[in-house]
Scaffold this active site. Sequence first.
Site, short mmCIF file in Angstrom:
data_model
loop_
_atom_site.label_atom_id
_atom_site.label_comp_id
_atom_site.label_asym_id
_atom_site.label_seq_id
_atom_site.Cartn_x
_atom_site.Cartn_y
_atom_site.Cartn_z
N CYS C 98 67.08 51.15 124.68
CA CYS C 98 67.38 52.59 124.63
C CYS C 98 66.28 53.25 125.44
O CYS C 98 65.16 53.40 124.96
CB CYS C 98 67.38 53.11 123.20
SG CYS C 98 67.55 54.91 123.11
N CYS C 101 65.25 56.95 123.91
CA CYS C 101 64.48 57.06 122.66
C CYS C 101 64.35 55.66 122.07
O CYS C 101 63.69 54.82 122.67
CB CYS C 101 65.12 58.07 121.70
SG CYS C 101 66.90 57.99 121.53
N SER C 102 64.99 55.40 120.95
CA SER C 102 64.87 54.07 120.36
C SER C 102 66.07 53.75 119.48
O SER C 102 65.93 53.20 118.41
CB SER C 102 63.57 53.95 119.57
OG SER C 102 63.49 55.04 118.66
N CYS C 103 67.26 54.13 119.94
CA CYS C 103 68.49 53.85 119.20
C CYS C 103 68.58 52.35 118.95
O CYS C 103 68.40 51.55 119.86
CB CYS C 103 69.71 54.27 120.02
SG CYS C 103 69.75 56.03 120.39
#
Lengths: 91, 92, 193
Positions: C98, C101-103
Amino acid sequence: MGGVSKYFCDAVDTEPHALSDFDKHVDAIRQILGGKRVMSVDELRRGIEAIPEAEYHRLSYYQRWIRSITFNLLEKGVITEAELRTALGEA
Amino acid sequence: MLEAGQRVRVRDDWPETRGPCHIRTPHYLRGEIGTVERHLGDFPNPEDLAFARPAPAKALYHVRFDLPMHWPEGRAGDALVVEIFEHWLEAA
Amino acid sequence: MSLLETPSGKLLDAISALLAAKGIAAPDEIAERIRITDQASPARGAQMVARAWTEPEFRAQMLANGTLAAESMGIPMRGLPPLGVLEDTAEVHHVVVCTLCSCYPRAVLGYPPFWFKSAAYRSRAVRDPRGLIAEWGTVLPDSVKLRVVDSTADYRWMVLPLRPEGTEGWSVEQLAALVDEGDMIGVTIPTRG
């Protein structure tokens, strides 16, 4: 971050890092605020993106989250600045 | 509605330069040409959700971009597959 | 705004107190949420992978609709983003990132690992993915095409890796024990061990 040269030569830290109580607490609050439709995940992200770059890199992952959560709750009027000051013991 | 196999270009647009916004189309893809893989469904527009505005559903696609792109790294035959909303895609 | 620059621990205490006072998030509610979140771990995803390796019907369901497949195994998915499953084959290997962000598919893998959230991983994954997974010692044959899936919007993606050779006749439990989080993000490949 995709392809950004500044980080492109950095090694990846593949070691496990356990989350702290602080991290889990912030994560849980985020989930509750999302579940109750007080603050969406996109609002959280916008608040993170709004952190000035130098500050962003000084903060840990969940430190950015609590900062964005605070920013959003203030912006949305869920809490007021006066209430926050009082809660921080700065009244 | 876009069809699988259709060639598309990601809009070379930079709303970030015009004011506060939250965009889920990565910078590195702006202006790049790819191929629609499939329609993933319709989802509320995150650009509105980020400001708690009413968020109409938009079509979301998986779009493939063949490597290498504008970077020297990346091997021919490899690819990136990215979720992109229809309002960020134009015919190529 | 200077208030936002308050040290994070103090900020969390103040926000927690305010949310409790306003009836938005009580301390026991937060504790319960932490407990539920801690229950999610890569063991869940590994169970799904092992079942997909042994049951063709489940495999088909998992590829068609990861959310339904997870729910059918008792994994809570309600209110969560749809789970997409990327099928590795002899010709194609997937890696998930991702960049924005950090999905992460938390329902089936738990909290995202530190590296997944790092600037280095997010920068390099889309630009030099083969160089990136080499950090884990993963080297793909030239005949295998790499597909990097940048998780930018509403789905959460996990990889269904190839079943290791030499595991014919193994039980679901034995197979699940071969699969870790890196295998389901694509930075590593499960082996017979």
